[in-house]
Design a protein around this motif. Structure first.
Motif, PDB file in Angstrom:
ATOM      1  N   GLY A   3     -19.923  53.346   6.245  1.00 16.66           N
ATOM      2  CA  GLY A   3     -20.012  54.761   6.611  1.00 16.66           C
ATOM      3  C   GLY A   3     -18.777  55.227   7.377  1.00 16.66           C
ATOM      4  N   ARG A  44     -16.054  57.995   6.168  1.00 14.28           N
ATOM      5  CA  ARG A  44     -15.777  59.211   6.937  1.00 14.28           C
ATOM      6  C   ARG A  44     -14.283  59.419   7.122  1.00 14.28           C
ATOM      7  NH1 ARG A  44     -18.960  58.701  11.401  1.00 14.28           N
ATOM      8  NH2 ARG A  44     -17.271  58.633  12.898  1.00 14.28           N
ATOM      9  N   ILE A  66     -19.751  62.522  -2.232  1.00 10.88           N
ATOM     10  CA  ILE A  66     -20.256  61.216  -1.801  1.00 10.88           C
ATOM     11  C   ILE A  66     -21.637  61.029  -2.411  1.00 10.88           C
ATOM     12  CG2 ILE A  66     -20.883  59.748   0.154  1.00 10.88           C
ATOM     13  CD1 ILE A  66     -19.165  61.521   1.932  1.00 10.88           C
ATOM     14  N   VAL A  77     -12.945  60.814   3.640  1.00  8.52           N
ATOM     15  CA  VAL A  77     -13.277  62.149   3.132  1.00  8.52           C
ATOM     16  C   VAL A  77     -12.830  63.269   4.055  1.00  8.52           C
ATOM     17  CG1 VAL A  77     -15.194  61.344   1.723  1.00  8.52           C
ATOM     18  CG2 VAL A  77     -15.641  62.170   4.058  1.00  8.52           C
ATOM     19  N   THR A  78     -12.825  63.029   5.351  1.00 11.13           N
ATOM     20  CA  THR A  78     -12.450  64.131   6.241  1.00 11.13           C
ATOM     21  C   THR A  78     -10.950  64.406   6.180  1.00 11.13           C
ATOM     22  OG1 THR A  78     -12.468  62.567   8.071  1.00 11.13           O
ATOM     23  CG2 THR A  78     -14.417  63.949   7.787  1.00 11.13           C
ATOM     24  N   ALA A  79     -10.213  63.592   5.435  1.00 12.21           N
ATOM     25  CA  ALA A  79      -8.802  63.905   5.216  1.00 12.21           C
ATOM     26  C   ALA A  79      -8.634  64.796   3.986  1.00 12.21           C
ATOM     27  CB  ALA A  79      -8.010  62.611   5.034  1.00 12.21           C
ATOM     28  N   PRO A 102     -21.385  62.100   6.943  1.00 11.54           N
ATOM     29  CA  PRO A 102     -21.091  62.910   5.746  1.00 11.54           C
ATOM     30  C   PRO A 102     -21.839  62.432   4.506  1.00 11.54           C
ATOM     31  CG  PRO A 102     -19.248  61.450   6.226  1.00 11.54           C
ATOM     32  CD  PRO A 102     -20.230  61.300   7.358  1.00 11.54           C
ATOM     33  N   ARG A 103     -22.425  61.244   4.558  1.00 14.46           N
ATOM     34  CA  ARG A 103     -23.074  60.728   3.357  1.00 14.46           C
ATOM     35  C   ARG A 103     -24.340  61.494   3.016  1.00 14.46           C
ATOM     36  NH1 ARG A 103     -23.342  54.579   4.910  1.00 14.46           N
ATOM     37  NH2 ARG A 103     -23.877  55.557   6.899  1.00 14.46           N
ATOM     38  N   ASN A 135     -14.514  70.134   7.755  1.00 12.75           N
ATOM     39  CA  ASN A 135     -14.084  68.747   7.949  1.00 12.75           C
ATOM     40  C   ASN A 135     -14.421  68.236   9.342  1.00 12.75           C
ATOM     41  OD1 ASN A 135     -13.327  68.040   5.426  1.00 12.75           O
ATOM     42  ND2 ASN A 135     -11.134  68.391   5.716  1.00 12.75           N
TER      43      ASN A 135
END
Lengths: 486, 486
Positions: free
Chosen positions: A303, A307, A320, A310-312, B66-67, B58
């Protein structure tokens, strides 16, 4: 195969009516019986456009109850969603258990048309036929019934039809062309049928010349096969894998001492995330799809790593997919169906938090899949992955590795942290008892599915920071390599 | 509303870090709690492109897990699947119970952009805002939490940003244009926000000037609303409908004596099926979609009527959706979700064998829906149907009517017929005992949802042949009328 087809005399209308009435009752009874089975029936009605595919399907729908049959009809490939692998469209439409799916203009006919139109060459066709064999075997191995009918018009019937309409408004120059190319087309079809004829998915070539006879022959053939399938025993178990030599588990080769200092990490993390953003923007522009599958023991840090990835990114470019227990609809399909559904279109990214490897990990260890089912899965998974990478998808499979002590430490620490406490349940502790079984399953999984086109990325994850940077690094490097190769 | 927004001093980095750390723990705890609720959370992050929507999302994804959040981001409408009603894309992406769905470039922002780009006019915008109100009320009435954040940049901050990049490669002429139109845009936004602000779906206008402050304000606002929602009571029941006057049941107006002779039927059937084929081919070519909903008592002849319709058509142009007990995934969504999913694209047809009217029939009579739920449903269904017909869909709702004696006769006859025997179960007989309750529910359904844009077709079905022709006739006439009106 085309030469051996039924060429008996046309049927009289009275004979047709009598045969149809009898067949209808039988088909409806069979449809009711199959509706209670835990597997689906897949019917392919193939052949060229003049051989009466549509009419045959409509007759079948008049005999059966059309509400529990879905007809999946496909346009030419260029007007389809071409941004995904060829088989994606057929996978997503697979019928669920107890249902009948009829495929029109499906994988085999479409491949013939593409070849005859010079859209794919010999080598591509050969590769395609091999994928067809794997696809059909996968469905059949899982217990689905696959009925494949090829409707073939004789040359004389074809000539007659063209002759009849030549000076009428129904005349279509394409028919003339088809007639001109009849011999070449027949040769191609002959080869394709031979190459895709298999005991679990045999072709039934039916003469399309006479409409009534054709309908009865197809209907009787379908009834016979369903009846046989309903009575048949479950398939026998495949041979077992050789037992793993526990002294050489591949996991032991992962250097868990690798780590990184906090200061270095923070600078590196910013830089890598910036790089990832740039490379993924390029991938989006160039239409390169990326699929990441994250596997690892509980608390291995999947996880947290996801994170950071994806947050980039721009929220519109990725998705996801957390993989848990299948829903009832998923359970009523082949186990790969739910993963095919989520394959991204060109230029997008899907991240699977746990993946199709559950089949050979949790389902194997907990006994949710029978031995022959999970043993077969290695090959099925390789076929699946090969299709993705052949289409140009960048496929990255992560195994995040920690040892058993580290896991215990993380469980304990989670229990101390208010917002992480709920992540730890009794089941997590119970799963720890099966550590040796999981180690063996992981070893088999990695050695069986580590291929040139989809190698495993084994990530030492004892140090979370190190693992996160390695994950970012791997995605950047692999995607950049795919972009460079364009 | 834009004037009342928070305009306090920018935040220091230290303050931000402290606030973010606290917020993260709270948000994760709330996310865990909401994952166990039987309803979803829908977060709209709206505003224009320069106000930091992406960055805010973000940041939220860094704080939350975020999953279990899906970000649904939409492109401009013309690049979307424009062949379906506007709200279809938002409905199909609704999160399921226990999940969070974040919407980016959603219904409200998109409507503002379309209006400012002159893609929709005043009247269209007014109609759109009314649909937005209905849509959000429907979700909220069902128990979902709707959080709507509008990020707004002040004119000075906007000017500053454009100034800063004017002579750099980051300069985008669109920003200049947005600045030029700032006042007009602000006025439109102001109106739209006022018109779509409701107690169950209030707007939270947040100043987007300062990135850190913005994130904290949005995060705290989301946390506060989730906390309030988790603690809140279920909504109170709506007022009850007046009891039906059983002397005037609308079903009594249907003339069940209507019938047709066998010889006439067979000629007519062929002719009608041919006509249907022609009109549906035209509808396909002209991009007109058709939705048919079939309702009627058990054994009223829905299946037989549907078979006569579909077997006249090209298998690629229609889809039959048999509606039964919801699957677990369907059950975890708003009850209309599963019907929205199947709305056909322009030029195609969907036939629902039973439909969304189950909410006010079986769910009402059997008590599967609470009183306030099914009573609310009449309006929700009208909103839904209005959206379809506004988009140009031909919507036809059939009630196939038979009396109780005829039903019994058909049950008995089915029991005598080998391939129909399985259609009759004890439950069918039990359902007959509730005939009076069903009659009342049907009367209410017809009178409450018989609208100018989607009137009911009440079909006397005591004579199956008559009913089948009437069904074919109705589809032909309605579709032809829609084609003529193009």
């Amino acid at each position: 195969m085309l030469k051996t087809m039924n060429l008996s005399q046309p049927m009289s209308k009275a004979d047709y009516k009598a045969a149809a009435a009898k067949l209808r009752v039988e088909l409806l009874q069979l449809q009711f019986q199959l509706s209670r089975r835990d597997k689906p029936v897949i019917i392919v009605i193939a052949g060229d456009d003049r051989s009466g595919r549509h009419e045959t399907i409509n007759t079948l729908l008049e005999w059966l109850d059309p509400r529990f049959i879905r007809v999946n009809a496909y346009g030419p490939v260029e007007t389809q969603d071409d941004a995904k692998p060829f088989f994606w469209r057929y996978w997503k439409d697979l019928p669920e258990a107890g249902n009948v799916g009829v495929y029109l203009r499906e994988w085999t006919s479409t491949s013939v048309v593409q070849f005859l139109n010079d859209e794919i060459d010999d080598a591509h066709l050969a590769r395609r036929l091999s994928t067809i064999r794997h696809f059909e075997k996968t469905l059949s191995d899982d217990g689905a019934l696959l009925i494949k009918v090829w409707l073939h018009l004789s040359k004389s019937a074809h000539q007659e039809r063209v002759q009849k309409v030549r000076n009428t408004p129904f005349y279509d120059p394409k028919d003339e062309l088809a007639l001109k190319n009849f011999d070449k087309a027949t040769q191609t079809i002959e080869t394709v049928l031979e190459e895709t004829d298999a005991p679990h998915a045999p072709w039934h070539v039916v003469n399309g010349d006479d409409e009534m006879q054709r309908a009865i022959v197809v209907g009787e053939s379908i009834a016979k096969q369903i009846r046989y399938w309903l009575d048949r025993e479950k398939p026998a178990a495949a041979a077992a894998l050789p037992p793993t030599d526990s002294h050489t588990n591949v996991l032991d080769q992962i250097d868990l001492s690798l780590g990184i200092k906090k200061e270095v990490y923070e600078t590196e993390l910013d830089a890598k995330r910036q790089q990832l953003r740039e490379v993924m923007t390029q991938a989006h522009e160039k239409g390169v799809a990326v699929v990441c599958a994250f596997e690892g023991a509980d608390a291995a840090g999947k996880g947290g790593a996801i994170r950071r990835v994806v947050t980039a990114l721009d929220a519109g470019l990725y998705r996801i997919v957390p993989v848990a227990k299948p829903t009832d609809v998923e359970y009523a399909h082949h186990y790969l169906w739910r993963f095919w559904k989520h394959i991204p279109a060109n230029g997008l990214m899907t991240i699977f938090d746990r993946s199709w490897y559950g089949r050979v990990l949790v389902e194997r260890v907990e006994g949710f899949a029978a031995t022959h089912e999970w043993q077969r899965a290695y090959q099925e998974i390789k076929d699946f992955e090969r299709q993705l990478t052949d289409h140009g998808v960048v496929l990255i499979k992560f195994w995040l590795h920690i040892d058993q002590d580290e896991q215990l430490k993380r469980f304990k620490s989670r229990e101390q942290t208010a917002h992480k406490k709920h992540k730890i349940t009794d089941e997590d502790y119970r799963n720890r008892e099966k550590w040796p079984e999981y180690r063996e399953a992981i070893h088999d999984m990695i050695t069986q599915t580590d291929t040139s086109y989809a190698p495993w990325a084994l990530i030492p994850a004892q140090d979370k920071k190190y693992a996160r940077l390695e994950v970012l690094n791997t995605i950047i490097t692999k995607t950049q390599a795919a972009l460079d190769a364009l």
